[in-house]
Design an enzyme around this catalytic site. Structure first.
Site, PDB file in Angstrom:
ATOM      1  N   CYS A  62     -44.375 -75.623 -64.291  1.00 15.32           N
ATOM      2  CA  CYS A  62     -43.044 -75.104 -63.972  1.00 15.32           C
ATOM      3  C   CYS A  62     -43.145 -73.767 -63.230  1.00 15.32           C
ATOM      4  O   CYS A  62     -43.762 -72.818 -63.735  1.00 15.32           O
ATOM      5  CB  CYS A  62     -42.231 -74.933 -65.249  1.00 15.32           C
ATOM      6  N   LYS A  74     -37.435 -83.900 -74.239  1.00 18.84           N
ATOM      7  CA  LYS A  74     -37.530 -82.656 -74.996  1.00 18.84           C
ATOM      8  C   LYS A  74     -37.455 -82.899 -76.498  1.00 18.84           C
ATOM      9  O   LYS A  74     -36.641 -83.702 -76.969  1.00 18.84           O
ATOM     10  CB  LYS A  74     -36.404 -81.711 -74.574  1.00 18.84           C
ATOM     11  N   VAL A 100     -37.150 -73.945 -69.824  1.00 21.54           N
ATOM     12  CA  VAL A 100     -38.305 -73.076 -70.048  1.00 21.54           C
ATOM     13  C   VAL A 100     -38.353 -72.070 -68.900  1.00 21.54           C
ATOM     14  O   VAL A 100     -37.851 -72.346 -67.808  1.00 21.54           O
ATOM     15  CB  VAL A 100     -39.620 -73.882 -70.111  1.00 21.54           C
ATOM     16  N   GLU A 130     -34.954 -67.608 -70.133  1.00 22.15           N
ATOM     17  CA  GLU A 130     -34.755 -67.389 -68.691  1.00 22.15           C
ATOM     18  C   GLU A 130     -35.944 -66.600 -68.134  1.00 22.15           C
ATOM     19  O   GLU A 130     -36.401 -65.629 -68.720  1.00 22.15           O
ATOM     20  CB  GLU A 130     -33.447 -66.663 -68.364  1.00 22.15           C
ATOM     21  N   SER A 131     -36.419 -67.035 -66.964  1.00 18.72           N
ATOM     22  CA  SER A 131     -37.653 -66.473 -66.412  1.00 18.72           C
ATOM     23  C   SER A 131     -37.525 -64.994 -66.066  1.00 18.72           C
ATOM     24  O   SER A 131     -38.432 -64.202 -66.352  1.00 18.72           O
ATOM     25  CB  SER A 131     -38.096 -67.262 -65.173  1.00 18.72           C
TER      26      SER A 131
END
Length: 242
Positions: free
Chosen positions: A33, A60, A73, A85-86
């Protein structure tokens, strides 16, 4: 690569792992990802020790929605605190862990970098459109978006800096890199149209955090091929039990 986590991708019906130990940072991610990749680059750049639990995003585990109601993710967990949240998780670890701060401090420069990231979204959306395109028209439209994203970064680099954040890679560079790496792999001919961006790509490729989180081209291609066909394979390469 171990930097992205080689644990099996847990799926529907599989039990929730025990909570991380005291003061242990856990990342819930997916090995390929690009948004998890953002966080992992920050962790690698700051040498932050952590463990990884990988999630099968097509199937999931039910319990993962207790971690992140959105089911996305990355998420992080430490001492009962959960964030996701990235950009949020990346900023959090940059701010709370010791070592060099990666995020730009100067308010004006930081604002301009945030504008750049927003414009870079054209490149990322074009990448996904390119992979799923079924007609020449769809592919052309996707390539137009990719070029728009590439141009804004190439133009930004005309300020003479080696990296977006200055003389070395910083927070915004690590937010841009995961999709730039993937787009360059999918359509390398477009990257070659932008000399400053190509040189930037080459410099970023030598960064220690980038190297720590890099997959082999073969593994990337296997994942991208499955994604493009709508049949994603997550456990590629080394797979470790928890």
């Amino acid at each position: 690569m171990a930097g992205m986590g080689n644990g099996k991708h847990l799926e529907t019906g599989e039990p929730r792992p025990s909570p991380p130990g005291n003061d242990v940072l856990r990342v819930y991610g997916m090995k390929f990802c690009p948004y998890v990749h953002r966080l992992k680059l920050v962790l690698a750049a700051k040498d932050i020790s952590h463990e990884t639990v990988n999630i099968n995003l097509s199937k999931k585990p039910e319990w993962y929605f207790d971690i992140n109601p959105l089911g996305k993710v990355p998420s992080i967990e430490k001492n009962g605190i959960i964030l996701y949240e990235s950009d949020v998780t990346s900023y959090y670890v940059d701010e709370t862990y010791a070592g060099k701060k990666l995020a730009t401090v100067d308010p004006l420069k930081k604002a301009r970098e945030q504008i750049l990231l927003g414009a870079w979204g054209n490149g990322t959306s074009g990448f996904y459109g390119y992979l799923r395109s079924k007609t020449p028209e769809e592919k052309d439209a996707a390539e137009t978006k990719i070029r728009a994203g590439f141009k804004v970064v190439d133009d930004y680099l005309k300020n003479g800096n080696q990296f977006v954040c200055g003389s070395g890679p910083g927070f915004t560079d690590y937010m841009i890199w995961p999709h730039l790496e993937r787009v360059a792999l999918a359509v390398p001919s477009i990257l070659k149209e932008y000399a400053l961006l190509q040189a930037y790509f080459d410099r970023m490729g030598e960064d220690k955090a980038v190297k720590a989180c890099r997959h082999s081209v073969d593994h990337y291609n296997q994942f991208i091929e499955g994604y493009a066909k709508g049949n994603v394979v997550y456990d590629i390469g080394t797979v470790e039990a928890y």
